[in-house]
Design a protein around this motif. Structure first.
Motif, PDB file in Angstrom:
ATOM      1  N   SER A  12      -4.949   0.783 109.268  1.00 38.43           N
ATOM      2  CA  SER A  12      -3.493   0.669 109.163  1.00 38.43           C
ATOM      3  C   SER A  12      -3.051   0.730 107.705  1.00 38.43           C
ATOM      4  CB  SER A  12      -3.006  -0.628 109.813  1.00 38.43           C
ATOM      5  OG  SER A  12      -3.512  -1.760 109.149  1.00 38.43           O
ATOM      6  N   ASP A  13      -3.847   0.144 106.790  1.00 44.17           N
ATOM      7  CA  ASP A  13      -3.533   0.268 105.367  1.00 44.17           C
ATOM      8  C   ASP A  13      -3.560   1.734 104.943  1.00 44.17           C
ATOM      9  OD1 ASP A  13      -3.416  -2.569 104.866  1.00 44.17           O
ATOM     10  OD2 ASP A  13      -5.599  -2.603 104.885  1.00 44.17           O
ATOM     11  N   VAL A  14      -4.565   2.459 105.409  1.00 42.91           N
ATOM     12  CA  VAL A  14      -4.684   3.883 105.095  1.00 42.91           C
ATOM     13  C   VAL A  14      -3.469   4.640 105.623  1.00 42.91           C
ATOM     14  CG1 VAL A  14      -6.020   5.986 105.528  1.00 42.91           C
ATOM     15  CG2 VAL A  14      -7.202   3.825 105.033  1.00 42.91           C
ATOM     16  N   HIS A  15      -3.054   4.297 106.849  1.00 46.48           N
ATOM     17  CA  HIS A  15      -1.924   4.997 107.463  1.00 46.48           C
ATOM     18  C   HIS A  15      -0.636   4.742 106.691  1.00 46.48           C
ATOM     19  CE1 HIS A  15      -1.310   7.387 111.114  1.00 46.48           C
ATOM     20  NE2 HIS A  15      -0.061   6.947 111.084  1.00 46.48           N
ATOM     21  N   TYR A  16      -0.379   3.499 106.312  1.00 49.30           N
ATOM     22  CA  TYR A  16       0.812   3.197 105.513  1.00 49.30           C
ATOM     23  C   TYR A  16       0.747   3.906 104.161  1.00 49.30           C
ATOM     24  CZ  TYR A  16       2.563  -0.491 108.621  1.00 49.30           C
ATOM     25  OH  TYR A  16       3.094  -1.195 109.688  1.00 49.30           O
ATOM     26  N   TYR A  17      -0.420   3.922 103.558  1.00 48.12           N
ATOM     27  CA  TYR A  17      -0.588   4.568 102.257  1.00 48.12           C
ATOM     28  C   TYR A  17      -0.325   6.068 102.344  1.00 48.12           C
ATOM     29  CZ  TYR A  17      -3.037   6.332  98.087  1.00 48.12           C
ATOM     30  OH  TYR A  17      -3.365   6.983  96.929  1.00 48.12           O
ATOM     31  N   ARG A  18      -0.817   6.698 103.380  1.00 45.62           N
ATOM     32  CA  ARG A  18      -0.679   8.155 103.489  1.00 45.62           C
ATOM     33  C   ARG A  18       0.669   8.590 104.039  1.00 45.62           C
ATOM     34  NH1 ARG A  18      -5.919  10.594 106.369  1.00 45.62           N
ATOM     35  NH2 ARG A  18      -4.916  12.521 105.658  1.00 45.62           N
ATOM     36  N   HIS A  19       1.221   7.832 104.992  1.00 40.51           N
ATOM     37  CA  HIS A  19       2.416   8.284 105.707  1.00 40.51           C
ATOM     38  C   HIS A  19       3.640   7.395 105.532  1.00 40.51           C
ATOM     39  CE1 HIS A  19      -0.262  11.135 107.652  1.00 40.51           C
ATOM     40  NE2 HIS A  19      -1.034  10.139 108.040  1.00 40.51           N
ATOM     41  N   GLY A  20       3.440   6.179 105.032  1.00 43.90           N
ATOM     42  CA  GLY A  20       4.574   5.293 104.820  1.00 43.90           C
ATOM     43  C   GLY A  20       5.119   4.667 106.087  1.00 43.90           C
ATOM     44  N   ARG A  21       4.387   4.793 107.171  1.00 48.71           N
ATOM     45  CA  ARG A  21       4.864   4.214 108.434  1.00 48.71           C
ATOM     46  C   ARG A  21       3.749   4.230 109.470  1.00 48.71           C
ATOM     47  NH1 ARG A  21       9.717   7.353 110.560  1.00 48.71           N
ATOM     48  NH2 ARG A  21       9.429   5.956 112.345  1.00 48.71           N
ATOM     49  N   ILE A  22       3.878   3.355 110.456  1.00 47.70           N
ATOM     50  CA  ILE A  22       3.076   3.401 111.672  1.00 47.70           C
ATOM     51  C   ILE A  22       4.041   3.184 112.820  1.00 47.70           C
ATOM     52  CG2 ILE A  22       1.248   2.330 113.032  1.00 47.70           C
ATOM     53  CD1 ILE A  22      -0.094   1.460 110.478  1.00 47.70           C
ATOM     54  N   GLY A  23       4.304   4.224 113.576  1.00 45.18           N
ATOM     55  CA  GLY A  23       5.265   4.120 114.671  1.00 45.18           C
ATOM     56  C   GLY A  23       6.611   3.648 114.153  1.00 45.18           C
ATOM     57  N   GLY A  24       7.107   2.558 114.721  1.00 48.02           N
ATOM     58  CA  GLY A  24       8.403   2.029 114.316  1.00 48.02           C
ATOM     59  C   GLY A  24       8.358   1.142 113.093  1.00 48.02           C
ATOM     60  N   PHE A  25       7.157   0.866 112.557  1.00 44.05           N
ATOM     61  CA  PHE A  25       7.031   0.044 111.345  1.00 44.05           C
ATOM     62  C   PHE A  25       7.078   0.980 110.134  1.00 44.05           C
ATOM     63  CE2 PHE A  25       4.739  -2.458 114.594  1.00 44.05           C
ATOM     64  CZ  PHE A  25       5.504  -3.625 114.538  1.00 44.05           C
ATOM     65  N   VAL A  26       8.182   0.934 109.399  1.00 39.01           N
ATOM     66  CA  VAL A  26       8.432   1.880 108.311  1.00 39.01           C
ATOM     67  C   VAL A  26       8.512   1.125 106.985  1.00 39.01           C
ATOM     68  CG1 VAL A  26       9.971   3.677 107.438  1.00 39.01           C
ATOM     69  CG2 VAL A  26       9.709   3.358 109.911  1.00 39.01           C
ATOM     70  N   VAL A  27       7.821   1.651 105.970  1.00 35.70           N
ATOM     71  CA  VAL A  27       7.886   1.069 104.629  1.00 35.70           C
ATOM     72  C   VAL A  27       9.190   1.534 103.974  1.00 35.70           C
ATOM     73  CG1 VAL A  27       6.772   0.880 102.379  1.00 35.70           C
ATOM     74  CG2 VAL A  27       5.380   1.067 104.453  1.00 35.70           C
ATOM     75  N   ARG A  28      10.158   0.642 103.889  1.00 40.95           N
ATOM     76  CA  ARG A  28      11.477   0.983 103.336  1.00 40.95           C
ATOM     77  C   ARG A  28      11.673   0.435 101.928  1.00 40.95           C
ATOM     78  NH1 ARG A  28      14.087   3.108 107.675  1.00 40.95           N
ATOM     79  NH2 ARG A  28      13.494   2.319 109.744  1.00 40.95           N
ATOM     80  N   GLU A  29      10.797  -0.482 101.525  1.00 44.78           N
ATOM     81  CA  GLU A  29      10.861  -1.060 100.183  1.00 44.78           C
ATOM     82  C   GLU A  29       9.443  -1.357  99.741  1.00 44.78           C
ATOM     83  OE1 GLU A  29      11.780  -5.661 101.449  1.00 44.78           O
ATOM     84  OE2 GLU A  29      13.471  -4.259 101.295  1.00 44.78           O
ATOM     85  N   PRO A  30       9.216  -1.586  98.434  1.00 44.19           N
ATOM     86  CA  PRO A  30       7.843  -1.823  97.961  1.00 44.19           C
ATOM     87  C   PRO A  30       7.125  -2.878  98.796  1.00 44.19           C
ATOM     88  CG  PRO A  30       9.313  -1.581  96.105  1.00 44.19           C
ATOM     89  CD  PRO A  30      10.197  -1.587  97.335  1.00 44.19           C
ATOM     90  N   LEU A  31       5.851  -2.589  99.122  1.00 44.19           N
ATOM     91  CA  LEU A  31       5.086  -3.425 100.047  1.00 44.19           C
ATOM     92  C   LEU A  31       3.674  -3.635  99.519  1.00 44.19           C
ATOM     93  CD1 LEU A  31       5.061  -4.699 103.004  1.00 44.19           C
ATOM     94  CD2 LEU A  31       3.979  -2.554 103.708  1.00 44.19           C
ATOM     95  N   VAL A  32       3.193  -4.869  99.594  1.00 44.46           N
ATOM     96  CA  VAL A  32       1.796  -5.180  99.297  1.00 44.46           C
ATOM     97  C   VAL A  32       1.005  -5.044 100.599  1.00 44.46           C
ATOM     98  CG1 VAL A  32       0.169  -6.930  98.495  1.00 44.46           C
ATOM     99  CG2 VAL A  32       2.432  -6.754  97.440  1.00 44.46           C
ATOM    100  N   LEU A  33      -0.017  -4.190 100.593  1.00 42.22           N
ATOM    101  CA  LEU A  33      -0.849  -3.992 101.777  1.00 42.22           C
ATOM    102  C   LEU A  33      -1.969  -5.021 101.817  1.00 42.22           C
ATOM    103  CD1 LEU A  33      -1.065  -0.074 101.714  1.00 42.22           C
ATOM    104  CD2 LEU A  33       0.326  -1.496 103.243  1.00 42.22           C
ATOM    105  N   GLY A  34      -2.809  -4.924 102.859  1.00 36.18           N
ATOM    106  CA  GLY A  34      -3.970  -5.800 102.982  1.00 36.18           C
ATOM    107  C   GLY A  34      -3.743  -6.962 103.919  1.00 36.18           C
ATOM    108  N   HIS A  35      -4.482  -6.969 105.054  1.00 34.93           N
ATOM    109  CA  HIS A  35      -4.321  -8.060 106.024  1.00 34.93           C
ATOM    110  C   HIS A  35      -5.664  -8.638 106.484  1.00 34.93           C
ATOM    111  CE1 HIS A  35      -4.776  -4.499 108.654  1.00 34.93           C
ATOM    112  NE2 HIS A  35      -5.395  -5.357 109.463  1.00 34.93           N
ATOM    113  N   GLU A  36      -6.723  -8.416 105.708  1.00 35.70           N
ATOM    114  CA  GLU A  36      -8.036  -8.968 106.054  1.00 35.70           C
ATOM    115  C   GLU A  36      -8.539  -9.819 104.887  1.00 35.70           C
ATOM    116  OE1 GLU A  36     -10.639  -5.742 107.005  1.00 35.70           O
ATOM    117  OE2 GLU A  36      -9.369  -4.955 108.605  1.00 35.70           O
ATOM    118  N   PRO A  37      -7.911 -10.970 104.593  1.00 33.57           N
ATOM    119  CA  PRO A  37      -8.259 -11.720 103.388  1.00 33.57           C
ATOM    120  C   PRO A  37      -9.108 -12.967 103.616  1.00 33.57           C
ATOM    121  CG  PRO A  37      -6.015 -12.233 104.062  1.00 33.57           C
ATOM    122  CD  PRO A  37      -6.631 -11.395 105.158  1.00 33.57           C
TER     123      PRO A  37
END
Length: 338
Positions: free
Chosen positions: A49-74
């Motif tokens: 999902s991080d790769v998808h946001y990085y490459r496309h700026g969205r996953i389905g209805g979840f759209v990156v509209r403002e600067p976003l910090v990725l990473g959800h496996e901490p």
């Protein structure tokens, strides 16, 4: 903060400014609120999902509209606690379950908090994730891990939870015959968990020969080349590829009354053989994250029943997150070390 170790005023984080554009920024270190902890991040896994946001700026209805910090496996170490949290937790090593639900809706009350419509989930727009030096989270979603579990393994309890949840949905048990499509990190973990649960046969299908051989070392009793090998009849099929041809082939392999579990992110829509689903009473379900999986994941990792460290094939720092998010077939799991 009611109690803390010495903490700087600012921190570095990797920020996705637009598709394909990352920037390391300085931001203020967040302060833990009531019933929250502040965690110094030790390791973060990179996910599809991080790769998808990085490459496309969205996953389905979840759209990156403002600067976003990725990473959800901490994973990391608690360095401060907010009001209402035992100060004795400071210094504790933890794995973070990255989605905190509302705790009030019907899904939360039923225990299916992964379906909470108001869940706050790391790295899902507009919620920032963990490619940063510090993060805050609800204290009960920072799960303690033993000291002998590495930072990498503690972070990878998140994808392990995906695999545990997939088997929960599949109903895998002793003697089951399971087919897994896709030998990426999730598929490999699904194979390992199947072995832990006593599956008699674990078949892993992947078009890449190297990935097939890797699957053998992660619990697969047999591997299949989808271009050449037909799968035998199985009790459950878990798709970790998201590829429509793999889904259709796996569905046809499931016995009457068996289960198909869709885990991989692929096409938003696909054509399915409805007549076969109906006449053979096949259960078809998706998965959306997980619920109540961390205690099991911690036990599996701590006991050595699953080998999470062996998934790790590389490390990067915050300045090189883009390298980790540029797919390389030779890599299995690249970890970010803030």
């Amino acid at each position: 903060m009611s109690a803390s170790l010495e903490i700087p005023e600012s921190m570095r984080c990797s920020v996705l400014r637009a598709a394909g554009e990352l920037e390391v920024q300085q931001r203020a270190v967040p302060r833990p609120g009531p019933r929250e902890v502040l965690v110094r991040v030790g390791a973060v896994g990179t996910c599809g999902s991080d790769v998808h946001y990085y490459r496309h700026g969205r996953i389905g209805g979840f759209v990156v509209r403002e600067p976003l910090v990725l990473g959800h496996e901490p994973s990391g170490r608690i360095v401060a606690v907010g009001p209402g949290v035992d100060a004795g937790r400071i210094g504790q090593r933890v794995s973070l379950e990255p989605g905190v639900p509302c705790r009030r809706c019907r899904h939360c009350h039923a225990g299916s908090y992964n379906l909470c419509p108001d869940i706050v989930f790391f790295a899902t727009p507009p919620v920032d994730g963990a490619f940063a030096e510090y993060v805050t989270i609800a204290d009960d979603f920072a799960h303690p891990v033993p000291e002998h579990v590495s930072d990498d393994a503690a972070a990878l309890l998140e994808p392990l939870s995906v695999a545990i949840w997939a088997h929960h949905k599949a109903g895998t048990g002793i003697g089951s015959r399971v087919l897994v499509a896709g030998a990426g990190p999730i598929g490999l973990l699904v194979a390992q968990v199947a072995a832990v649960q006593g599956a008699a046969e674990i078949l892993v299908s992947d078009p890449d020969p190297a990935r097939r051989e890797l699957a053998r070392t992660f619990g697969a009793t047999a591997v299949l080349d989808p271009a050449a090998d037909a799968a035998p009849e199985v009790d459950a099929f878990v798709d970790c590829s998201g590829a429509p041809p793999a889904v259709l082939a796996g569905l046809r392999a499931v016995r009457p009354g068996g289960t198909v579990v869709l885990v991989g992110m692929g096409a938003d829509e696909m054509t399915l053989p409805v007549a076969a689903l109906q006449s053979r009473e096949i259960v078809l379900t998706g998965t959306f994250r997980y619920a109540n999986t961390w205690p099991t994941a911690v036990r599996l990792a701590a006991s050595g029943a699953v080998d999470l460290d062996r998934l790790v094939t590389g490390h990067v720092d915050l300045e090189h997150v883009g390298d980790a998010l540029s797919p390389d077939p030779a890599q299995v799991k690249v970890m970010v070390r803030p």
